[in-house]
Design an enzyme around this catalytic site. Sequence first.
Site, PDB file in Angstrom:
ATOM      1  CE  LYS A   1      -5.426  20.507 -47.238  1.00 26.11           C
ATOM      2  NZ  LYS A   1      -4.417  19.890 -48.029  1.00 26.11           N
TER       3      LYS A   1
ATOM      4  CE  LYS B   1     -12.077  18.693 -51.949  1.00 21.29           C
ATOM      5  NZ  LYS B   1     -11.198  18.572 -53.052  1.00 21.29           N
TER       6      LYS B   1
ATOM      7  CE  LYS C   1      -1.590  18.855 -54.974  1.00 16.70           C
ATOM      8  NZ  LYS C   1      -2.085  17.583 -55.488  1.00 16.70           N
TER       9      LYS C   1
HETATM   10  P1  ATP Z   1      -4.509  20.194 -51.538  1.00 15.34           P
HETATM   11  O1  ATP Z   1      -5.498  20.294 -50.436  1.00 15.34           O
HETATM   12  O2  ATP Z   1      -3.379  21.124 -51.443  1.00 15.34           O
HETATM   13  O3  ATP Z   1      -5.152  20.136 -52.879  1.00 15.34           O
HETATM   14  P2  ATP Z   1      -4.255  17.424 -51.387  1.00 15.34           P
HETATM   15  O4  ATP Z   1      -4.208  16.869 -50.010  1.00 15.34           O
HETATM   16  O5  ATP Z   1      -5.521  17.303 -52.132  1.00 15.34           O
HETATM   17  O6  ATP Z   1      -3.751  18.870 -51.307  1.00 15.34           O
HETATM   18  P3  ATP Z   1      -2.215  15.727 -52.541  1.00 15.34           P
HETATM   19  O7  ATP Z   1      -1.229  16.166 -53.533  1.00 15.34           O
HETATM   20  O8  ATP Z   1      -2.903  14.480 -52.902  1.00 15.34           O
HETATM   21  O9  ATP Z   1      -3.141  16.944 -52.334  1.00 15.34           O
HETATM   22  O10 ATP Z   1      -1.547  15.560 -51.118  1.00 15.34           O
HETATM   23  C1  ATP Z   1      -0.311  14.974 -50.979  1.00 15.34           C
HETATM   24  C2  ATP Z   1       0.066  14.926 -49.524  1.00 15.34           C
HETATM   25  O11 ATP Z   1       0.288  16.254 -49.018  1.00 15.34           O
HETATM   26  C3  ATP Z   1      -0.965  14.293 -48.596  1.00 15.34           C
HETATM   27  O12 ATP Z   1      -0.310  13.369 -47.764  1.00 15.34           O
HETATM   28  C4  ATP Z   1      -1.484  15.447 -47.773  1.00 15.34           C
HETATM   29  O13 ATP Z   1      -1.859  15.044 -46.490  1.00 15.34           O
HETATM   30  C5  ATP Z   1      -0.280  16.358 -47.729  1.00 15.34           C
HETATM   31  N1  ATP Z   1      -0.663  17.764 -47.511  1.00 15.34           N
HETATM   32  C6  ATP Z   1      -1.532  18.484 -48.259  1.00 15.34           C
HETATM   33  N2  ATP Z   1      -1.640  19.735 -47.800  1.00 15.34           N
HETATM   34  C7  ATP Z   1      -0.816  19.824 -46.717  1.00 15.34           C
HETATM   35  C8  ATP Z   1      -0.484  20.866 -45.804  1.00 15.34           C
HETATM   36  N3  ATP Z   1      -1.026  22.067 -45.916  1.00 15.34           N
HETATM   37  N4  ATP Z   1       0.397  20.614 -44.809  1.00 15.34           N
HETATM   38  C9  ATP Z   1       0.954  19.392 -44.702  1.00 15.34           C
HETATM   39  N5  ATP Z   1       0.693  18.364 -45.526  1.00 15.34           N
HETATM   40  C10 ATP Z   1      -0.179  18.559 -46.532  1.00 15.34           C
END
Ligand code: ATP
Length: 356
Positions: free
Chosen positions: A221, A112, A224
Site C-alpha cells: 500500500k 512491523k 507515509k
Molecule cells: P501509513 O501506513 O501511510 O503510515 P497510516 O495508516 O499509519 O498510514 P494514518 O494517517 O493514521 O496512517 O491513516 C489515516 C487513514 O488513511 C486510515 O484510515 C488508513 O486506513 C488510511 N490509509 C492509509 N494508507 C492508505 C492507502 N494506501 N490507501 C487507502 N487508505 C489508506
Amino acid sequence: MKKRIFSGAQPTGQLHIGNYLGALKNWVALQEEYESFYCIVNLHAITLPQDPKVLRQKTLDLASIYLAAGIDPEKSTIFIQSDVPEHAELTWVLSCIARMGELARMTQFKDKSPRSLNKRLIRARASLDAEAIRIAENEAFLDFGNAGVGLFTYPILMAADILLYQTDLVPVGQDQKQHLELTRDLAERFNRDFGETFVVPEPFIPPVGANILSLQDPSKKMSKSDENANGAIFLLDDADTITKKFKKAVTDSGTEINFEPDRPAIRNLLTIYQLLTGKSADECVAHFDGKGYGQFKTELAETTVEFLRPFQERVKDYDDASLKSILKAGAEKARSIAQNTLQQVYEKTGISGPAL
Ligand code: ATP
Ligand code: LTN
C-alpha cells in the site's frame, strides 16, 4: 438523532493521496449526514520513536490538513487525542479483556515484526537514500523482543477511541479493517460480561480507493513511512515533484489502460485518476483508449496538481492561534461524551459506584 462517526489519523510523516482517498475524502462527505468526531491520534504516534518537537508541530499541521481537506469545525468535532484523557483510561480497562492471541493476529503488528523490518533495511541500504536508511534503521531496531509494548497494544487504544463515543460508523482504509473487527469483538465481549454499554461500530471502507498502492511497488500500500518517497504522492508535494513521481511510477507489461486486476500498477493509477475526476470507471477507460502510458501519466499528473492546488492554498490560511482554539473547543465537546461513557464503564466494572 444523527448517527455518529469517529475516525482519526496519526500526526506522523506526511499525509498522502492514499490517506486522502481512502479516508479523509469520506470524512468530509459523511460529516453532512453524521455527527462526526475527527481525532488527531498523537498517542498512537508514539508507538514508534518520535522527536517531541516534530510531533508537536505535526499535531498542529494535521489540524490544518483536516480543515483544508474540507472538514468543517461547525459541523464536525476536531480534537487531539491526548486532550481527552479518557482515551488512555478506557484503553486500560479494555486491555484487561483483550487477549494476547487476538492482538498477536493483527497483521499491522506482524508487518512491523523483525523479519519484514530487516528486509526493509536491506532494501533501504541498497537504495543509498540516507533518509530511508535512517527510518529503516530506527524501525529495525525494534525487533520483536525489543519492540515497544505499545506497538502491540495499539489496536486497543484504537478500540477505546471508537467506543468512547458510542460510534456507529468508522470510515477508514482497508488496512484498518482488522482493527475494526477487534474493536467490535471487544465491545461485544464487554457488553456480554458487564451488560449493554457500547454501541458496536460498523466500518465504512469505500468500494474504490480503500487501498491505494505504492507507485513504486504495487504489491504494497502507499504509505507515509515507505522508505522510497517516490512511492507516495504527498498532499503537499509541488507540481514538479508530482509530475516526476508519476513519471517514475512502475507500470505493467502491455499497453492497455484499464482496471484489470492482474495489472495492479495501471489499475492503481487509473483508480487515482477516477477518484480525483469523479468519472465512472467506464468513462476513464474510454478516455484513455488508444493513448499511451506517457500521455496517461502526464494527464494524471496534471489532474492531481489541479486537484491539490486549492487544498495547498487553503492549508496556509490557518494560524496557530485559530487552530488551537478549534482544537480546544473540540476537546471540550469530545470530553463531555467520553466522560459519560467512561463513567458507565467504571460503574459496571466496580471501579466506581454507590459504595465508593
Ligand atoms: P501509513 O501506513 O501511510 O503510515 P497510516 O495508516 O499509519 O498510514 P494514518 O494517517 O493514521 O496512517 O491513516 C489515516 C487513514 O488513511 C486510515 O484510515 C488508513 O486506513 C488510511 N490509509 C492509509 N494508507 C492508505 C492507502 N494506501 N490507501 C487507502 N487508505 C489508506
Ligand atoms: N490506527 C489508525 C489510526 C486510528 C484510528 C482510530 C482510525 C487511531 N484511532 C480510530 C479510526 C478510528 C492508523 O494507524 N491509521
